[in-house]
Design a protein around this motif. Structure first.
Motif, PDB file in Angstrom:
ATOM      1  N   ILE A 180       0.702  -1.115  -0.050  1.00 11.28           N
ATOM      2  CA  ILE A 180       0.078   0.064   0.015  1.00 11.28           C
ATOM      3  C   ILE A 180       0.881   1.244   0.072  1.00 11.28           C
ATOM      4  CG2 ILE A 180      -1.827   1.415   1.105  1.00 11.28           C
ATOM      5  CD1 ILE A 180      -2.967  -1.228   2.261  1.00 11.28           C
ATOM      6  N   GLY A 181       0.965   2.015  -1.241  1.00 15.70           N
ATOM      7  CA  GLY A 181       1.477   3.248  -0.998  1.00 15.70           C
ATOM      8  C   GLY A 181       3.116   2.928  -1.753  1.00 15.70           C
ATOM      9  N   ASP A 182       3.458   3.572  -2.581  1.00 16.15           N
ATOM     10  CA  ASP A 182       4.663   3.400  -3.355  1.00 16.15           C
ATOM     11  C   ASP A 182       5.815   4.390  -2.853  1.00 16.15           C
ATOM     12  OD1 ASP A 182       3.829   1.364  -5.061  1.00 16.15           O
ATOM     13  OD2 ASP A 182       3.256   2.807  -6.424  1.00 16.15           O
ATOM     14  N   ILE A 183       7.015   3.852  -2.565  1.00 10.67           N
ATOM     15  CA  ILE A 183       8.147   4.516  -2.203  1.00 10.67           C
ATOM     16  C   ILE A 183       8.973   4.768  -3.352  1.00 10.67           C
ATOM     17  CG2 ILE A 183      10.025   4.916  -0.562  1.00 10.67           C
ATOM     18  CD1 ILE A 183       8.531   3.401   1.415  1.00 10.67           C
ATOM     19  N   VAL A 184       9.204   6.037  -3.697  1.00  9.62           N
ATOM     20  CA  VAL A 184       9.956   6.242  -5.067  1.00  9.62           C
ATOM     21  C   VAL A 184      11.320   6.569  -4.753  1.00  9.62           C
ATOM     22  CG1 VAL A 184      10.164   7.488  -7.264  1.00  9.62           C
ATOM     23  CG2 VAL A 184       7.954   6.807  -6.120  1.00  9.62           C
ATOM     24  N   ASP A 185      12.353   6.081  -5.356  1.00  4.27           N
ATOM     25  CA  ASP A 185      13.816   6.371  -5.330  1.00  4.27           C
ATOM     26  C   ASP A 185      14.391   6.580  -3.889  1.00  4.27           C
ATOM     27  OD1 ASP A 185      14.013   6.376  -7.882  1.00  4.27           O
ATOM     28  OD2 ASP A 185      13.648   8.630  -8.259  1.00  4.27           O
ATOM     29  N   LEU A 186      14.141   5.558  -3.120  1.00  2.18           N
ATOM     30  CA  LEU A 186      14.672   5.800  -1.798  1.00  2.18           C
ATOM     31  C   LEU A 186      15.847   4.922  -1.758  1.00  2.18           C
ATOM     32  CD1 LEU A 186      14.211   6.470   1.299  1.00  2.18           C
ATOM     33  CD2 LEU A 186      13.078   4.245   1.755  1.00  2.18           C
ATOM     34  N   ARG A 187      16.972   5.597  -1.422  1.00  2.00           N
ATOM     35  CA  ARG A 187      18.281   4.997  -1.182  1.00  2.00           C
ATOM     36  C   ARG A 187      18.852   5.352   0.284  1.00  2.00           C
ATOM     37  NH1 ARG A 187      20.830   3.566  -5.709  1.00  2.00           N
ATOM     38  NH2 ARG A 187      22.084   2.385  -4.136  1.00  2.00           N
ATOM     39  N   ARG A 188      19.171   4.410   0.875  1.00  2.00           N
ATOM     40  CA  ARG A 188      19.863   4.359   2.178  1.00  2.00           C
ATOM     41  C   ARG A 188      21.107   3.693   2.450  1.00  2.00           C
ATOM     42  NH1 ARG A 188      15.070   1.681   4.837  1.00  2.00           N
ATOM     43  NH2 ARG A 188      15.160   0.686   2.971  1.00  2.00           N
ATOM     44  N   LYS A 189      22.002   4.335   2.689  1.00  2.00           N
ATOM     45  CA  LYS A 189      23.485   3.453   2.764  1.00  2.00           C
ATOM     46  C   LYS A 189      23.837   3.997   4.302  1.00  2.00           C
ATOM     47  CE  LYS A 189      24.451   4.297  -2.026  1.00  2.00           C
ATOM     48  NZ  LYS A 189      25.433   4.928  -2.989  1.00  2.00           N
ATOM     49  N   ILE A 190      24.414   2.926   5.039  1.00  2.00           N
ATOM     50  CA  ILE A 190      25.225   2.701   6.390  1.00  2.00           C
ATOM     51  C   ILE A 190      26.499   2.476   6.336  1.00  2.00           C
ATOM     52  CG2 ILE A 190      24.841   1.979   8.723  1.00  2.00           C
ATOM     53  CD1 ILE A 190      22.130   1.424   8.003  1.00  2.00           C
ATOM     54  N   PHE A 191      27.339   3.068   6.919  1.00  2.00           N
ATOM     55  CA  PHE A 191      28.759   2.689   7.303  1.00  2.00           C
ATOM     56  C   PHE A 191      28.721   2.718   8.834  1.00  2.00           C
ATOM     57  CE2 PHE A 191      29.194   4.799   3.146  1.00  2.00           C
ATOM     58  CZ  PHE A 191      29.935   3.964   2.743  1.00  2.00           C
ATOM     59  N   THR A 192      29.093   1.245   9.262  1.00  2.00           N
ATOM     60  CA  THR A 192      29.195   0.858  10.628  1.00  2.00           C
ATOM     61  C   THR A 192      30.204   0.364  11.101  1.00  2.00           C
ATOM     62  OG1 THR A 192      27.568   0.220  12.446  1.00  2.00           O
ATOM     63  CG2 THR A 192      27.485  -0.686  10.473  1.00  2.00           C
ATOM     64  N   THR A 193      30.660   0.357  12.307  1.00  2.00           N
ATOM     65  CA  THR A 193      31.407  -0.940  13.053  1.00  2.00           C
ATOM     66  C   THR A 193      30.730  -1.983  13.666  1.00  2.00           C
ATOM     67  OG1 THR A 193      31.637   0.411  15.026  1.00  2.00           O
ATOM     68  CG2 THR A 193      33.448   0.748  13.308  1.00  2.00           C
ATOM     69  N   ASP A 194      31.108  -3.290  13.731  1.00  2.00           N
ATOM     70  CA  ASP A 194      30.704  -4.241  14.337  1.00  2.00           C
ATOM     71  C   ASP A 194      31.693  -5.034  15.074  1.00  2.00           C
ATOM     72  OD1 ASP A 194      28.515  -5.410  15.587  1.00  2.00           O
ATOM     73  OD2 ASP A 194      27.857  -6.457  13.618  1.00  2.00           O
ATOM     74  N   THR A 195      31.128  -5.717  16.149  1.00  2.00           N
ATOM     75  CA  THR A 195      32.035  -6.658  16.837  1.00  2.00           C
ATOM     76  C   THR A 195      31.238  -8.235  17.115  1.00  2.00           C
ATOM     77  OG1 THR A 195      31.389  -5.922  19.117  1.00  2.00           O
ATOM     78  CG2 THR A 195      33.277  -4.973  17.975  1.00  2.00           C
ATOM     79  N   ALA A 196      32.142  -9.243  16.924  1.00  2.00           N
ATOM     80  CA  ALA A 196      31.261 -10.508  17.332  1.00  2.00           C
ATOM     81  C   ALA A 196      32.400 -11.339  18.008  1.00  2.00           C
ATOM     82  CB  ALA A 196      30.961 -11.106  16.078  1.00  2.00           C
ATOM     83  N   VAL A 197      31.814 -12.070  18.983  1.00  2.00           N
ATOM     84  CA  VAL A 197      32.396 -13.240  19.807  1.00  2.00           C
ATOM     85  C   VAL A 197      32.074 -14.695  19.159  1.00  2.00           C
ATOM     86  CG1 VAL A 197      32.589 -14.387  21.851  1.00  2.00           C
ATOM     87  CG2 VAL A 197      32.361 -11.778  21.922  1.00  2.00           C
ATOM     88  N   LEU A 198      33.001 -15.473  18.635  1.00  2.00           N
ATOM     89  CA  LEU A 198      32.442 -16.632  17.949  1.00  2.00           C
ATOM     90  C   LEU A 198      33.171 -18.018  18.691  1.00  2.00           C
ATOM     91  CD1 LEU A 198      33.675 -14.380  15.304  1.00  2.00           C
ATOM     92  CD2 LEU A 198      31.904 -15.826  14.285  1.00  2.00           C
ATOM     93  N   ILE A 199      32.383 -18.668  18.723  1.00  2.00           N
ATOM     94  CA  ILE A 199      32.772 -20.055  19.336  1.00  2.00           C
ATOM     95  C   ILE A 199      32.506 -21.148  18.034  1.00  2.00           C
ATOM     96  CG2 ILE A 199      32.054 -21.830  20.751  1.00  2.00           C
ATOM     97  CD1 ILE A 199      30.617 -19.715  22.615  1.00  2.00           C
ATOM     98  N   ARG A 200      33.739 -21.674  17.503  1.00  2.00           N
ATOM     99  CA  ARG A 200      33.815 -22.909  16.853  1.00  2.00           C
ATOM    100  C   ARG A 200      34.119 -24.096  17.317  1.00  2.00           C
ATOM    101  NH1 ARG A 200      36.488 -17.885  14.435  1.00  2.00           N
ATOM    102  NH2 ARG A 200      35.465 -17.049  12.811  1.00  2.00           N
ATOM    103  N   TRP A 201      33.692 -25.041  16.579  1.00  2.00           N
ATOM    104  CA  TRP A 201      33.818 -26.677  16.902  1.00  2.00           C
ATOM    105  C   TRP A 201      34.169 -27.034  15.358  1.00  2.00           C
ATOM    106  CZ3 TRP A 201      34.651 -29.651  20.915  1.00  2.00           C
ATOM    107  CH2 TRP A 201      34.887 -31.094  20.521  1.00  2.00           C
TER     108      TRP A 201
END
Length: 198
Positions: A175-196
């Motif tokens: 319902i309702g059109d959004i025209v020419d919407l462009r969104r960009k994000i630059f971000t930092t992130d962290t993760a703790v990883l457990i691997r077997w």
């Protein structure tokens, strides 16, 4: 920019695979420990787990390929003046990391490389009189650096820092059109990883 990153990834794989051709490979399973705090309504905030399942494939000591997959779905129902309102959303996350590993010590591996992710969100909202459906596809391209400490030949605990570029796709709203919407994000992130590893 995307084509250059893809080319660099293919070059990394092409250089690393021949060097590991004589080395055994290992298949594993792991999890990343993250969570997302999201407002599901105006009065409360919930911690929603967004832990992905990882499937690392180590080729010798140097090359690590790590596909990942994640899934989240949620539903909220509320009654206002006897009218039931419903909201439901589902998010699929698929990705892969390609890493070159540097043995720091006998038990520690430091790695560096790109991560690519594809995120698909679908949702609907029904206020009792009208139903609105929503869909969006997002792409994430990032650089990651991390370390993996092996407590045994099968089990490791690691941490990772990332710098990501996220291209948010244009929403497809019924319902309702959004025209020419462009969104960009630059971000930092962290993760703790457990691997077997098997």
């Amino acid at each position: 920019m995307k084509s250059k990153l893809c080319l660099a990834t293919l070059l990394l794989v092409a250089l690393a695979v021949p060097a590991q051709a004589q080395s055994p490979w290992k298949l594993g399973i792991g999890i990343s420990l993250n969570q997302l705090f999201a407002d599901l309504d105006e009065e409360s905030t919930f911690a929603i787990p967004i832990n992905n399942l990882h499937f690392p494939v180590a080729f010798g000591q140097r090359l690590l390929l790590e596909p990942e997959v994640g899934f989240t779905t949620g539903k909220q129902t509320v009654k206002v003046l006897g009218v039931e309102q419903e909201f439901k959303a589902t998010v699929w996350r698929l990705g892969i990391g390609v890493f070159y590993r540097f043995p720091a010590t006998e038990d520690l591996r430091v790695y560096l490389g790109p991560r690519f992710k594809w995120i698909r969100t679908t949702a609907f909202e029904d206020d009792g009189t009208e139903r609105t459906e929503f869909a969006e596809t997002d792409i994430s391209i990032g650089a990651a650096a991390g370390g993996e400490y092996f407590f045994s030949s099968h089990f490791s605990l690691g941490g990772e820092a990332q710098f990501n570029y996220i291209d948010l796709g244009e929403p497809d709203v019924e319902i309702g059109d959004i025209v020419d919407l462009r969104r960009k994000i630059f971000t930092t992130d962290t993760a703790v990883l457990i691997r077997w590893y098997f």
